[in-house]
Design an enzyme around this catalytic site. Structure first.
Site, PDB file in Angstrom:
ATOM      1  N   ALA A 260      98.853  43.820  99.541  1.00 17.50           N
ATOM      2  CA  ALA A 260      98.764  44.945 100.494  1.00 17.50           C
ATOM      3  C   ALA A 260     100.170  45.392 101.187  1.00 17.50           C
ATOM      4  O   ALA A 260     100.585  46.538 101.302  1.00 17.50           O
ATOM      5  CB  ALA A 260      97.812  44.706 101.667  1.00 17.50           C
TER       6      ALA A 260
ATOM      7  N   ARG B 220      86.867  37.252  96.972  1.00 17.92           N
ATOM      8  CA  ARG B 220      86.767  38.610  97.481  1.00 17.92           C
ATOM      9  C   ARG B 220      86.777  39.706  96.494  1.00 17.92           C
ATOM     10  O   ARG B 220      87.288  39.536  95.364  1.00 17.92           O
ATOM     11  CB  ARG B 220      87.902  38.726  98.426  1.00 17.92           C
ATOM     12  CG  ARG B 220      89.343  38.962  97.572  1.00 17.92           C
ATOM     13  CD  ARG B 220      90.236  39.791  98.507  1.00 17.92           C
ATOM     14  NE  ARG B 220      91.465  40.075  97.942  1.00 17.92           N
ATOM     15  CZ  ARG B 220      92.499  40.899  97.975  1.00 17.92           C
ATOM     16  NH1 ARG B 220      92.152  41.904  99.190  1.00 17.92           N
ATOM     17  NH2 ARG B 220      93.546  41.061  97.357  1.00 17.92           N
TER      18      ARG B 220
ATOM     19  N   ARG C  80      92.649  53.796  92.252  1.00 15.92           N
ATOM     20  CA  ARG C  80      91.907  53.376  93.585  1.00 15.92           C
ATOM     21  C   ARG C  80      92.486  54.413  94.466  1.00 15.92           C
ATOM     22  O   ARG C  80      92.824  55.469  94.405  1.00 15.92           O
ATOM     23  CB  ARG C  80      92.221  52.109  94.026  1.00 15.92           C
ATOM     24  CG  ARG C  80      91.776  51.058  92.825  1.00 15.92           C
ATOM     25  CD  ARG C  80      92.226  49.650  93.089  1.00 15.92           C
ATOM     26  NE  ARG C  80      91.421  49.204  94.393  1.00 15.92           N
ATOM     27  CZ  ARG C  80      91.672  48.044  95.129  1.00 15.92           C
ATOM     28  NH1 ARG C  80      92.643  47.206  94.669  1.00 15.92           N
ATOM     29  NH2 ARG C  80      90.968  47.572  96.146  1.00 15.92           N
TER      30      ARG C  80
ATOM     31  N   GLU D 240     106.680  43.476  89.213  1.00 11.13           N
ATOM     32  CA  GLU D 240     105.646  43.670  89.998  1.00 11.13           C
ATOM     33  C   GLU D 240     104.178  43.372  89.250  1.00 11.13           C
ATOM     34  O   GLU D 240     104.111  44.298  88.134  1.00 11.13           O
ATOM     35  CB  GLU D 240     105.750  44.794  90.525  1.00 11.13           C
ATOM     36  CG  GLU D 240     104.851  45.515  91.614  1.00 11.13           C
ATOM     37  CD  GLU D 240     105.007  46.835  92.166  1.00 11.13           C
ATOM     38  OE1 GLU D 240     106.339  47.435  91.974  1.00 11.13           O
ATOM     39  OE2 GLU D 240     104.102  47.230  92.865  1.00 11.13           O
TER      40      GLU D 240
ATOM     41  N   TYR E  74      88.745  42.092  91.306  1.00  7.31           N
ATOM     42  CA  TYR E  74      89.587  41.292  91.186  1.00  7.31           C
ATOM     43  C   TYR E  74      89.335  40.229  90.326  1.00  7.31           C
ATOM     44  O   TYR E  74      89.954  39.391  89.897  1.00  7.31           O
ATOM     45  CB  TYR E  74      90.138  40.862  92.542  1.00  7.31           C
ATOM     46  CG  TYR E  74      90.896  41.804  93.503  1.00  7.31           C
ATOM     47  CD1 TYR E  74      92.050  42.301  93.093  1.00  7.31           C
ATOM     48  CD2 TYR E  74      90.380  41.948  94.769  1.00  7.31           C
ATOM     49  CE1 TYR E  74      92.598  43.157  93.849  1.00  7.31           C
ATOM     50  CE2 TYR E  74      90.748  42.955  95.691  1.00  7.31           C
ATOM     51  CZ  TYR E  74      91.940  43.595  95.196  1.00  7.31           C
ATOM     52  OH  TYR E  74      92.598  44.539  95.817  1.00  7.31           O
TER      53      TYR E  74
ATOM     54  N   ASN F 285     103.292  39.701  93.165  1.00  6.53           N
ATOM     55  CA  ASN F 285     102.184  40.452  93.492  1.00  6.53           C
ATOM     56  C   ASN F 285     102.186  40.377  95.096  1.00  6.53           C
ATOM     57  O   ASN F 285     101.495  39.529  95.659  1.00  6.53           O
ATOM     58  CB  ASN F 285     100.716  40.107  92.962  1.00  6.53           C
ATOM     59  CG  ASN F 285      99.660  40.894  93.341  1.00  6.53           C
ATOM     60  OD1 ASN F 285      99.803  41.832  94.013  1.00  6.53           O
ATOM     61  ND2 ASN F 285      98.639  40.762  92.624  1.00  6.53           N
TER      62      ASN F 285
ATOM     63  N   PRO G 285      99.161  38.522 100.687  1.00  8.94           N
ATOM     64  CA  PRO G 285      97.986  38.440 101.508  1.00  8.94           C
ATOM     65  C   PRO G 285      96.681  38.593 100.906  1.00  8.94           C
ATOM     66  O   PRO G 285      96.374  39.431 100.026  1.00  8.94           O
ATOM     67  CB  PRO G 285      98.047  39.451 102.836  1.00  8.94           C
ATOM     68  CG  PRO G 285      99.056  40.584 102.197  1.00  8.94           C
ATOM     69  CD  PRO G 285     100.134  39.680 101.305  1.00  8.94           C
ATOM     70  N   ASN G 286      95.779  37.708 101.255  1.00 10.20           N
ATOM     71  CA  ASN G 286      94.413  37.859 100.746  1.00 10.20           C
ATOM     72  C   ASN G 286      94.206  37.296  99.285  1.00 10.20           C
ATOM     73  O   ASN G 286      93.107  37.001  98.743  1.00 10.20           O
ATOM     74  CB  ASN G 286      93.683  39.205 100.965  1.00 10.20           C
ATOM     75  CG  ASN G 286      93.866  39.545 102.358  1.00 10.20           C
ATOM     76  OD1 ASN G 286      93.099  38.761 103.188  1.00 10.20           O
ATOM     77  ND2 ASN G 286      94.527  40.690 102.893  1.00 10.20           N
TER      78      ASN G 286
ATOM     79  N   HIS H 125     100.022  43.782  89.560  1.00  2.20           N
ATOM     80  CA  HIS H 125      98.817  44.072  90.398  1.00  2.20           C
ATOM     81  C   HIS H 125      97.493  43.862  89.372  1.00  2.20           C
ATOM     82  O   HIS H 125      97.595  44.070  88.309  1.00  2.20           O
ATOM     83  CB  HIS H 125      98.751  45.577  90.714  1.00  2.20           C
ATOM     84  CG  HIS H 125      99.785  45.792  91.923  1.00  2.20           C
ATOM     85  ND1 HIS H 125      99.936  45.264  93.226  1.00  2.20           N
ATOM     86  CD2 HIS H 125     100.935  46.420  91.584  1.00  2.20           C
ATOM     87  CE1 HIS H 125     100.989  45.704  93.730  1.00  2.20           C
ATOM     88  NE2 HIS H 125     101.697  46.560  92.756  1.00  2.20           N
TER      89      HIS H 125
HETATM   90  C1  DQA Z   1      96.622  44.322  94.459  1.00  5.73           C
HETATM   91  C2  DQA Z   1      96.157  45.772  94.937  1.00  5.73           C
HETATM   92  C3  DQA Z   1      96.573  45.988  96.396  1.00  5.73           C
HETATM   93  O1  DQA Z   1      96.517  47.313  96.747  1.00  5.73           O
HETATM   94  C4  DQA Z   1      95.524  45.248  97.228  1.00  5.73           C
HETATM   95  O2  DQA Z   1      96.097  45.331  98.500  1.00  5.73           O
HETATM   96  C5  DQA Z   1      95.679  43.829  97.149  1.00  5.73           C
HETATM   97  C6  DQA Z   1      95.788  43.345  95.335  1.00  5.73           C
HETATM   98  C7  DQA Z   1      96.158  43.887  93.042  1.00  5.73           C
HETATM   99  O3  DQA Z   1      96.623  42.639  92.617  1.00  5.73           O
HETATM  100  O4  DQA Z   1      95.531  44.582  92.410  1.00  5.73           O
HETATM  101  O5  DQA Z   1      95.332  42.812  97.837  1.00  5.73           O
HETATM  102  O6  DQA Z   1      98.098  44.017  94.771  1.00  5.73           O
END
Ligand code: DQA
Length: 146
Positions: free
Chosen positions: A78, A19, A108, A99, A24, A75, A11-12, A101
């Site tokens: 959240a 964002r 964080r 995985e 990011y 990835n 998501p997002n 990120h």
């Molecule tokens: C994320 C890190 C997560 O904590 C966050 O909710 C994201 C992106 C990252 O790529 O750094 O949406 O997975």
């Protein structure tokens, strides 16, 4: 060509580049998809690159990868920190799971320090920006040709 590598985004991440660019970066998810496609071609890998804001859709793609995919790069965004459902789906997948990120989640908030997906992942990349996807693809190539 051999089975594809699934590259799944949670998501997002459709808002990547817009964002919180200070966290990011300014690259969009389309930029990441294009960079992954170019590297995959150079490595002789096929990819399926997907993003969804919905947990169940991510679970469905992990199920699709059973039988159809050689490996999964994910990835979960959240859902990393909340989703037993995605963990369970990944546990039912036999190939390598990496995985990714974009940000360094360990630098964080404390709630980002725990990952359900890490209980299944064969490797974790965090804090390398969008380059992390490319590093994961290179590692995936080594894992599936080993
Ligand atoms: C994320 C890190 C997560 O904590 C966050 O909710 C994201 C992106 C990252 O790529 O750094 O949406 O997975």
């Amino acid at each position: 060509m051999s089975k594809p590598i699934y590259i799944l985004n949670g998501p997002n991440l459709n808002l990547l580049g817009l964002r919180q660019p200070e966290i990011y970066g300014r690259e969009t998810l389309d930029d990441v998809a294009a960079a992954c496609a170019a590297l995959a071609k150079a490595l002789g890998l096929a990819i399926r690159f997907h993003q969804s804001n919905h947990e169940g859709q991510l679970v469905d793609w992990v199920h699709e990868a059973r039988g159809q995919g050689a490996g999964i790069i994910i990835n979960p965004a959240a859902y990393t920190h909340t989703s037993v459902a995605i963990l369970d789906a990944l546990q039912a997948f036999d190939g390598p799971v990496l995985e990714v990120h974009i940000s360094n989640v360990h630098k964080r908030e404390v709630f980002r320090h725990h990952s359900y997906v890490s209980l299944r992942a064969d490797g974790v990349i965090a804090g390398f920006g969008t380059e992390g996807y490319l590093l994961a693809l290179r590692r995936m190539k080594s894992l599936i040709t080993a």
